[in-house]
Design an enzyme around this catalytic site. Structure first.
Site, mmCIF file in Angstrom:
data_model
loop_
_atom_site.group_PDB
_atom_site.id
_atom_site.type_symbol
_atom_site.label_atom_id
_atom_site.label_comp_id
_atom_site.label_asym_id
_atom_site.label_seq_id
_atom_site.Cartn_x
_atom_site.Cartn_y
_atom_site.Cartn_z
ATOM 1 C CG ASP A 14 -2.328 40.262 18.558
ATOM 2 O OD1 ASP A 14 -3.924 41.000 19.556
ATOM 3 O OD2 ASP A 14 -1.501 40.908 18.969
ATOM 4 N NE ARG A 96 9.201 35.907 14.660
ATOM 5 C CZ ARG A 96 8.884 35.110 15.403
ATOM 6 N NH1 ARG A 96 8.316 33.575 14.944
ATOM 7 N NH2 ARG A 96 8.120 35.149 16.173
ATOM 8 C CG ASP A 125 9.788 38.027 17.105
ATOM 9 O OD1 ASP A 125 11.178 37.780 16.695
ATOM 10 O OD2 ASP A 125 9.023 38.000 17.977
ATOM 11 C CB SER A 176 3.403 36.700 24.578
ATOM 12 O OG SER A 176 3.761 36.462 23.685
HETATM 13 N N1 ARG Z 1 12.727 37.229 23.176
HETATM 14 C C1 ARG Z 1 12.859 35.740 22.165
HETATM 15 C C2 ARG Z 1 13.310 36.145 21.080
HETATM 16 O O1 ARG Z 1 13.165 37.896 21.127
HETATM 17 C C3 ARG Z 1 11.549 34.979 22.265
HETATM 18 C C4 ARG Z 1 10.485 35.665 21.509
HETATM 19 C C5 ARG Z 1 9.081 35.398 21.327
HETATM 20 N N2 ARG Z 1 7.984 35.995 20.472
HETATM 21 C C6 ARG Z 1 6.656 35.781 21.549
HETATM 22 N N3 ARG Z 1 5.885 36.164 20.792
HETATM 23 N N4 ARG Z 1 6.303 35.738 21.782
HETATM 24 O O2 ARG Z 1 14.023 35.989 20.092
#
Ligand code: ARG
Length: 402
Positions: A14, A96, A125, A176
């Site tokens: 991506d 992040r 995110d 993912s």
């Molecule tokens: N659900 C988790 C969070 O919001 C993990 C997110 C993981 N991100 C990903 N791109 N797989 O912190």
């Protein structure tokens, strides 16, 4: 001169396609910025540089933020025993804001007008990237190509082919995955059915219980003011310590989480995590607090821990409330110094002992031996007054009034 954007770059499909797509569609120059929070393996740096260049990035930066991530983000989270909805140690959520700090610094270095990310519009995110950017650099734009481009995975693969970006992505993406020193988050694919048991294949940090060593072992984790400083008596830096604990705990097949969590954007989401190190350290830290925190302080801290975990999850790291609550937690850690003995058995990790130079555990008070120092005669009056209000209610209005 073309406008410039610093893109949070992973080297995956991506964000690689995003580099070229933003150039084509939005006419911007892209600086690819990969921030290492523990997800990069040997050889990844070359791969990242090669792909970013092939995708048309005007520059690629790779920043080793592991030490800073551990010190400024993981330690405060650990001191707060931060677990979202009581379970998730906030792996992605913690990374992040540190990534954003570096994107913003890079944007300043390169005279960029925006930072960019490859998040979709359905997740947490994007919230974390954007809220932190708005706080740290309100003058910068945020560009989120993946949220608007409407490309399927197959479209992305086709574009990568056409633009000769060297990526070996399969048409079917099984999961993912987001990873850093605090653990791994696994989503999508078969996991989207919350009833389906997670298969064994996505796990890399934790063994299946049946493959764990039969012989139990122990890890003694030493803390100074709530910061882990040693394992089995060997002093080590945070990055090494987190890795060392994770390796052993993972070998024993402990540290997996399977949950449905509430995303900030209102969606319930099935998530699987493996967090051997963070969960073991939180377990040990909490246990040490059990003998070093005064009771009322510990009770209040628990309330605040829940709030801190929510703030981190919801992208509010860089906010005044987070700072103020963090300051509260910091003051609680003054005497959280000592050691915790973690016992590992197949699929288990338990605190099996703890000691602290300033421990509040008073053997003379606690012992059931006859020669204790507790003033037994004080108890009778204390208990009578403690229950007096409820007793009065009972006599006049409750079961005792009949
Ligand atoms: N659900 C988790 C969070 O919001 C993990 C997110 C993981 N991100 C990903 N791109 N797989 O912190």
């Amino acid at each position: 001169m073309a406008k410039r954007v610093v893109l949070a770059y992973s080297g995956g499909l991506d964000t690689s396609v995003a580099v070229r797509w933003m150039r084509e569609e939005w006419g911007v120059e892209v600086i690819a910025c990969a921030v290492d929070v523990g997800q990069l393996a040997a050889g990844d740096e070359d791969m990242i540089r090669e792909r970013a260049a092939a995708a048309g990035a005007v520059e690629t930066e790779i920043i080793d933020a592991r030490e800073q991530f551990a010190r400024e983000f993981l330690v405060p989270a650990l001191r707060a025993n931060a677990l979202y909805e009581g379970k998730y140690p906030l792996v992605s959520a913690l990374s992040r804001p540190v990534i954003v700090e570096h994107l913003v610094a890079s944007a300043r270095r390169h005279g960029a007008h925006a930072v960019g990310h490859g998040c979709t519009g359905k997740g947490n995110d994007q919230v974390r990237f954007e809220v932190s950017t708005r706080v740290l650099a309100p003058d910068l734009d945020v560009m989120a190509p993946v949220r608007v481009w409407g490309l399927s995975r197959a479209d992305c693969i086709e574009l990568a082919d056409k633009w000769e970006i060297p990526i070996s992505a399969s048409k079917e993406k099984l999961y993912s995955i987001d990873e850093n020193m605090w653990g791994r988050a696994i989503e999508c694919g078969i996991l989207e059915n919350p009833w389906s048991a997670a298969p064994e294949d996505p796990y890399t940090l934790t063994r299946a219980t049946k493959d764990a060593p039969a012989e139990p072992t122990e890890l003694v984790v030493g803390f100074e003011q709530g910061i882990p400083v040693s394992v089995n008596g060997v002093t080590m830096g945070l990055v090494e310590l987190i890795e060392t604990v994770g390796r052993t705990v993972g070998e024993y097949g402990w540290g997996r989480i399977d949950m449905v969590e509430n995303r900030r954007v209102g969606i319930k989401s099935r998530e699987v995590y493996e967090c051997p190190s963070s969960l073991a350290l939180i377990l040990a830290h909490k246990d040490l607090e059990g003998i070093t925190l005064e009771r009322d302080l510990a009770r209040e801290k628990q309330r605040i821990e829940i709030r801190i975990a929510e703030l981190i999850y919801d992208g509010m790291w860089h906010t005044p409330l987070m700072r103020a609550l963090g300051a509260f937690v910091d003051t609680t850690q003054e005497h959280v110094t000592g050691e915790v003995r973690l016992r590992l058995e197949r699929g288990r990790c338990d605190a099996a002992g703890r000691r602290a130079p300033r421990s509040l555990y008073d053997h003379d008070l606690a012992t059931y031996n006859a020669d204790d120092s507790f003033r037994h005669q004080d108890s009778e009056g204390f208990v009578r007054l403690w229950g007096l209000s409820a007793e009065t209610w009972s006599r006049r209005q409750g079961p005792g009034s009949a």
